[in-house]
Design a protein around this motif. Structure first.
Motif, mmCIF file in Angstrom:
data_model
loop_
_atom_site.group_PDB
_atom_site.id
_atom_site.type_symbol
_atom_site.label_atom_id
_atom_site.label_comp_id
_atom_site.label_asym_id
_atom_site.label_seq_id
_atom_site.Cartn_x
_atom_site.Cartn_y
_atom_site.Cartn_z
ATOM 1 N N TRP A 1 -12.439 25.519 -8.044
ATOM 2 C CA TRP A 1 -12.249 25.520 -9.505
ATOM 3 C C TRP A 1 -11.167 24.531 -9.904
ATOM 4 O O TRP A 1 -11.319 23.776 -10.880
ATOM 5 C CB TRP A 1 -11.888 26.939 -9.958
ATOM 6 C CG TRP A 1 -11.594 27.068 -11.420
ATOM 7 C CD1 TRP A 1 -12.490 27.209 -12.430
ATOM 8 C CD2 TRP A 1 -10.303 27.079 -12.032
ATOM 9 N NE1 TRP A 1 -11.839 27.305 -13.638
ATOM 10 C CE2 TRP A 1 -10.496 27.233 -13.424
ATOM 11 C CE3 TRP A 1 -8.998 26.990 -11.534
ATOM 12 C CZ2 TRP A 1 -9.432 27.282 -14.320
ATOM 13 C CZ3 TRP A 1 -7.931 27.032 -12.430
ATOM 14 C CH2 TRP A 1 -8.153 27.184 -13.800
ATOM 15 N N CYS B 1 -11.908 24.240 -21.668
ATOM 16 C CA CYS B 1 -11.603 25.608 -22.127
ATOM 17 C C CYS B 1 -12.650 26.591 -21.620
ATOM 18 O O CYS B 1 -12.319 27.702 -21.188
ATOM 19 C CB CYS B 1 -11.538 25.645 -23.649
ATOM 20 S SG CYS B 1 -10.162 24.722 -24.364
ATOM 21 N N ALA B 2 -13.927 26.176 -21.651
ATOM 22 C CA ALA B 2 -14.998 27.060 -21.176
ATOM 23 C C ALA B 2 -14.840 27.355 -19.688
ATOM 24 O O ALA B 2 -15.038 28.489 -19.243
ATOM 25 C CB ALA B 2 -16.364 26.428 -21.458
ATOM 26 N N MET B 3 -14.486 26.335 -18.895
ATOM 27 C CA MET B 3 -14.297 26.554 -17.464
ATOM 28 C C MET B 3 -13.071 27.417 -17.191
ATOM 29 O O MET B 3 -13.019 28.131 -16.182
ATOM 30 C CB MET B 3 -14.171 25.214 -16.736
ATOM 31 C CG MET B 3 -15.460 24.415 -16.708
ATOM 32 S SD MET B 3 -15.403 22.994 -15.575
ATOM 33 C CE MET B 3 -14.051 22.053 -16.257
ATOM 34 N N SER B 4 -12.084 27.361 -18.081
ATOM 35 C CA SER B 4 -10.902 28.216 -17.925
ATOM 36 C C SER B 4 -11.243 29.674 -18.209
ATOM 37 O O SER B 4 -10.791 30.581 -17.498
ATOM 38 C CB SER B 4 -9.787 27.744 -18.866
ATOM 39 O OG SER B 4 -9.417 26.416 -18.599
ATOM 40 N N VAL B 5 -12.045 29.888 -19.253
ATOM 41 C CA VAL B 5 -12.404 31.257 -19.642
ATOM 42 C C VAL B 5 -13.460 31.833 -18.701
ATOM 43 O O VAL B 5 -13.413 33.015 -18.329
ATOM 44 C CB VAL B 5 -12.910 31.273 -21.099
ATOM 45 C CG1 VAL B 5 -13.360 32.684 -21.494
ATOM 46 C CG2 VAL B 5 -11.813 30.794 -22.039
ATOM 47 N N TRP B 6 -14.421 30.977 -18.307
ATOM 48 C CA TRP B 6 -15.503 31.430 -17.415
ATOM 49 C C TRP B 6 -15.501 30.573 -16.143
ATOM 50 O O TRP B 6 -16.288 29.610 -16.023
ATOM 51 C CB TRP B 6 -16.858 31.309 -18.120
ATOM 52 C CG TRP B 6 -16.952 32.155 -19.353
ATOM 53 C CD1 TRP B 6 -16.988 33.518 -19.426
ATOM 54 C CD2 TRP B 6 -17.048 31.686 -20.704
ATOM 55 N NE1 TRP B 6 -17.089 33.932 -20.731
ATOM 56 C CE2 TRP B 6 -17.132 32.830 -21.543
ATOM 57 C CE3 TRP B 6 -17.064 30.424 -21.296
ATOM 58 C CZ2 TRP B 6 -17.221 32.724 -22.923
ATOM 59 C CZ3 TRP B 6 -17.147 30.327 -22.664
ATOM 60 C CH2 TRP B 6 -17.235 31.469 -23.460
ATOM 61 N N PRO B 7 -14.652 30.887 -15.179
ATOM 62 C CA PRO B 7 -14.605 30.105 -13.931
ATOM 63 C C PRO B 7 -15.943 30.078 -13.194
ATOM 64 O O PRO B 7 -16.178 29.184 -12.386
ATOM 65 C CB PRO B 7 -13.537 30.828 -13.101
ATOM 66 C CG PRO B 7 -12.726 31.603 -14.084
ATOM 67 C CD PRO B 7 -13.670 31.982 -15.177
ATOM 68 N N GLY B 8 -16.817 31.039 -13.495
ATOM 69 C CA GLY B 8 -18.115 31.080 -12.847
ATOM 70 C C GLY B 8 -18.962 29.849 -13.120
ATOM 71 O O GLY B 8 -19.902 29.562 -12.354
ATOM 72 N N LEU B 9 -18.684 29.121 -14.206
ATOM 73 C CA LEU B 9 -19.388 27.874 -14.471
ATOM 74 C C LEU B 9 -19.209 26.890 -13.317
ATOM 75 O O LEU B 9 -20.075 26.057 -13.063
ATOM 76 C CB LEU B 9 -18.876 27.243 -15.762
ATOM 77 C CG LEU B 9 -19.226 27.945 -17.081
ATOM 78 C CD1 LEU B 9 -18.513 27.299 -18.238
ATOM 79 C CD2 LEU B 9 -20.735 27.920 -17.296
ATOM 80 N N TRP C 1 -20.004 29.567 -9.420
ATOM 81 C CA TRP C 1 -21.245 30.327 -9.179
ATOM 82 C C TRP C 1 -22.173 29.593 -8.221
ATOM 83 O O TRP C 1 -22.659 30.172 -7.240
ATOM 84 C CB TRP C 1 -21.968 30.570 -10.505
ATOM 85 C CG TRP C 1 -23.291 31.281 -10.293
ATOM 86 C CD1 TRP C 1 -23.497 32.599 -10.065
ATOM 87 C CD2 TRP C 1 -24.591 30.664 -10.261
ATOM 88 N NE1 TRP C 1 -24.835 32.860 -9.899
ATOM 89 C CE2 TRP C 1 -25.536 31.698 -10.008
ATOM 90 C CE3 TRP C 1 -25.037 29.350 -10.423
ATOM 91 C CZ2 TRP C 1 -26.896 31.428 -9.930
ATOM 92 C CZ3 TRP C 1 -26.403 29.090 -10.336
ATOM 93 C CH2 TRP C 1 -27.302 30.125 -10.089
#
Length: 457
Positions: free
Chosen positions: A387, A441-449, A452
């Motif tokens: 990540w 910001c999206a990768m910070s909030v949803w590390p699964g991006l 996964w």
């Protein structure tokens, strides 16, 4: 107290000398040796630490992963000269002509494929600037929008594999991960490879391409005066669709050979780079763009770029050795551990510093100088290395676009017509910077991006 701040003085000296225009590799090594000599005379630096430097050099020479760097550079140079992208853009722009912003969408798609084929930002921006900017201006696109689209798609080479950035990051983060384990007294069989970063970058890279295409589409829909629609007849569209398939086939075949072999575990990134270099030569031969003079030109360019990268790596290795000898790693760890907010604040601060350094330093210097310093500390704090690597890559990509010092802006300024103002280039990239920040910001909030897909492999 001043002795404890010597690592900060070292880092400040590096930034000052680089801004004065001194060569990066020799600045890193020279500053390190100067501070080491000062420390030895003052009795605050152990000279025996320098005896480990030859073993570090041998480790660089013996690093199998880094062999992929000159191979990917060579592959990108051959593809740049083979005119594959020009044919693909011409045919795809006709096939997408009925869509709002069809030419702009074609530029994004072709830029993404070129990024996936070359992995070099400068080459992609210059190639797309020479190839698509005159066409976009001729079709009535606003200069700011055209320049912003080209700069943004050119920087996709930072994140879309096979990326030189990810190759270098994978090697540096692997070493940082091992150091973090030693610091924690943990011995895990898990390793961090370039292939892991390639797999992890697929979803964020495709997401960024989709965001760019949506922005172009809705801008063309809402503001047709800036992004006009191209009018073509139905017969031309059908012919161009067939041509698009023929143009796409060799590019997709090469990407499939390189990335597919890595994803299924059939080849390491270095082996896949060798396959890609051979495939690029065969494609150039098929397009009748391959000859001895061109091979000599690309080979010379590959040697120059590879030599620069490895000289910077050697200088950065010496700098890192002296930096740690003065207790720099402990200073960074102490600073991060005292920050309010813990890991989140530490990661945010590192991302902010890298973003700002991206204005004055190339990604190679940042990877080799900053990541070895902060990487082991962040990983010891529990940050996922995959990540972190993708966050750094997207962050550096954003800094490449940000005015007034973004490198992609300078690359395009060098090939853009004099009639286009620099302020128009700056204004055009702002929406794309916002899109990249949204992805961060999206990768910070949803590390699964990010995590996964590697977990599924």
């Amino acid at each position: 107290m001043l002795i404890e701040l010597i690592p900060l003085f070292m880092f400040a000296a590096i930034c000052i000398f680089l801004m004065l225009g001194y060569p990066v590799a020799f600045t890193l090594g020279g500053v390190a040796l100067a501070f080491a000599a000062f420390g030895i005379v003052g009795g605050i630096f152990d000279p025996n630490l320098l005896k480990s430097f030859p073993s570090r050099l041998y480790g660089i020479m013996n690093n199998y992963t880094l062999v992929a760097v000159p191979l990917f550079v060579f592959m990108g140079g051959i593809l740049e000269k083979s005119r594959l992208a020009e044919d693909l853009l011409e045919n795809m722009s006709k096939a997408c002509g009925r869509l709002p912003g069809g030419l702009g969408i074609s530029v994004v798609l072709v830029g993404a494929m070129l990024a996936a084929s070359t992995g070099i930002v400068g080459a992609t921006v210059v190639t797309m600037g020479l190839m698509s900017l005159p066409l976009m201006l001729k079709r009535g696109y606003a200069p700011s929008f055209a320049c912003g689209t080209i700069c943004a798609t050119g920087t996709l080479g930072q994140i879309i594999p096979p990326s030189i950035v990810l190759v270098l990051l994978g090697d540096v983060l692997s070493s940082a991960y091992q150091q973090a384990q030693l610091k924690l007294g943990v011995f895990s069989p898990k390793t961090i490879s370039v292939g892991d970063l390639f797999i992890a970058a697929i979803v964020p890279g495709l997401a960024l391409v989709a965001l760019y295409m949506l922005y172009v589409f809705f801008t063309a829909w809402l503001r047709p005066n800036i992004v006009p629609r191209i009018q073509i007849d139905e017969a031309e569209e059908q012919v161009s669709f067939i041509r698009v398939l023929l143009s796409l086939l060799p590019v997709m075949l090469l990407i499939g050979l390189v990335l597919g072999s890595i994803l299924i575990g059939a080849a390491t990134p270095t082996e896949a780079a060798g396959v890609g270099a051979l495939g690029a030569c065969l494609l150039a031969l098929w397009k009748k763009q391959f000859n001895v003079a061109r091979l000599r030109e690309v080979s010379r360019s590959t040697i120059q770029i590879s030599a620069m990268i490895f000289m910077i790596l050697i200088g950065a290795s010496l700098f890192s050795l002296v930096f740690r000898g003065f207790g720099g790693e402990e200073l960074v760890h102490s600073f991060f551990s005292q920050l309010p907010g813990g890991v989140f604040t530490a990661v945010f601060l590192v991302m902010l510093v890298m973003f700002l350094l991206g204005f004055i330093l190339d990604f190679i210097e940042i990877i080799f100088v900053v990541v070895p310093i902060v990487g082991p500390v962040l990983l010891a704090m529990g940050v996922d290395p995959i990540w972190l690597g993708i966050m750094i890559a997207v962050n550096l990509q954003t800094s490449f676009l940000t005015p007034p010092f973004g490198f992609a802006l300078f690359y395009l300024r060098g090939v853009a017509p004099a009639s286009i103002k620099t302020s128009e280039i700056y204004r055009g990239v702002i929406p794309f910077i916002i899109l990249q920040l949204l992805l961060l910001c999206a990768m910070s909030v949803w590390p699964g991006l990010v995590t996964w897909l590697p977990e599924q492999m």
